[in-house]
Design an enzyme around this catalytic site. Structure first.
Site, PDB file in Angstrom:
ATOM      1  N   GLY A  33       0.816  -1.203   0.000  1.00  0.00           N
ATOM      2  CA  GLY A  33       0.000   0.000   0.000  1.00  0.00           C
ATOM      3  C   GLY A  33       0.849   1.251   0.000  1.00  0.00           C
ATOM      4  CB  THR A  35       0.321   4.400   4.282  1.00  0.00           C
ATOM      5  OG1 THR A  35      -0.793   5.100   3.715  1.00  0.00           O
ATOM      6  CG2 THR A  35       0.762   5.148   5.522  1.00  0.00           C
ATOM      7  CG  ASP A  89      -8.389  -2.644   0.643  1.00  0.00           C
ATOM      8  OD1 ASP A  89      -7.582  -1.938   0.015  1.00  0.00           O
ATOM      9  OD2 ASP A  89      -8.383  -3.882   0.589  1.00  0.00           O
ATOM     10  N   GLY A 101      -7.853  -5.796  -1.536  1.00  0.00           N
ATOM     11  CA  GLY A 101      -8.104  -5.068  -2.776  1.00  0.00           C
ATOM     12  C   GLY A 101      -7.071  -5.390  -3.845  1.00  0.00           C
ATOM     13  CD  GLU A 108      -2.769  -7.866   1.872  1.00  0.00           C
ATOM     14  OE1 GLU A 108      -2.315  -6.985   1.118  1.00  0.00           O
ATOM     15  OE2 GLU A 108      -3.981  -8.017   2.074  1.00  0.00           O
ATOM     16  CE  LYS A 126      -7.266   3.664   1.353  1.00  0.00           C
ATOM     17  NZ  LYS A 126      -6.022   2.922   1.326  1.00  0.00           N
TER      18      LYS A 126
END
Length: 236
Positions: A33, A35, A89, A101, A108, A126
């Site tokens: 992601g 971040t 997400d 997603g 994960e 989010k």
């Protein structure tokens, strides 16, 4: 505005690492992601980085680990992870999450479940307080290909709107996960935090469902980068 949001993502990621990565932590899960890019960057700045082993959740996080000069490991080598950082997400008021997603939900969840501490790092979009509020594509489910039609029927009976995720326009036919399975996205609309576990258990009980994108009661903290450049820390 975009620069401010990006700044808040970096601040959230750096805060998450600085406040939670301890000297005795040697095995670290790195998620994916926008971040988490900054999480890998910050872990790569640690003075003891040569002693750390990082476990990826997919191809993107593998590259993040390598690009930041960190040592790449695997769950096959390390059954226990000291701490894992990942994006989401969507996050609700009890830190339950929707993930998947990017179709890596099984890896994960394996990493999150193997971690003694699981920390979410995300931006304010989010953090909706209730799952299904802004993430309207539905919860991702990884399913065995032969079972997809049966599971679509069962999900409809459960009140969901389900469809097999298409690989178009890049690929004709369904998305295929790293494990050779299909992804079904199922929209249950907004689901209260108190009802997520029950719903998740019902889906998991369907034969042919490998894993769900509901991460229930797994995260200890969430670091949220806000639109004004500040960071909110949530915990349960």
């Amino acid at each position: 505005m975009a620069d401010l949001i990006e700044q808040s993502k970096k601040l959230a990621a750096y805060s998450a690492v600085d406040e939670n990565l301890k000297p005795n932590h040697k095995v670290i899960g790195i998620g994916s992601g926008s971040t988490v890019v900054y999480v890998a960057e910050r872990v790569g700045q640690q003075a003891n980085k040569s002693e750390l082993v990082c476990i990826p959740t997919g191809f993107q996080s593998k590259q993040l680990i390598i690009d930041n000069g960190l040592k790449l490991g695997s769950l096959e080598e390390f059954a226990s992870i000291d701490i894992a950082f990942d994006g989401a997400d969507e996050v609700d008021s009890q830190l339950n999450c929707i993930k998947g997603g990017g179709a890596c939900l099984l890896q994960e969840k394996l990493v999150a479940d193997s971690a003694d501490n699981f920390i979410i790092v995300a931006d304010y979009r989010k953090n909706t307080g209730i799952l299904g509020k802004s993430w309207t594509k539905g919860v991702p489910l990884e399913v065995v290909p032969a079972a997809y039609n049966k599971i679509l029927k069962q999900l409809t009976e459960l009140g969901g709107k389900a469809q097999v995720r298409s690989g178009l326009p890049a690929k004709a036919g369904p998305v295929i996960t790293d494990n050779g399975n299909f992804i079904i996205d199922c929209d249950f609309s907004q689901v209260e935090a108190s009802k997520i576990k029950e719903l998740n258990d019902k889906i998991k009980a369907m034969v042919g469902v490998v894993e769900t994108g509901y991460f229930v009661g797994m995260a200890q903290k969430a670091y949220i980068g806000n639109a004004d450049g500040s960071v909110s820390t949530l915990s349960v």
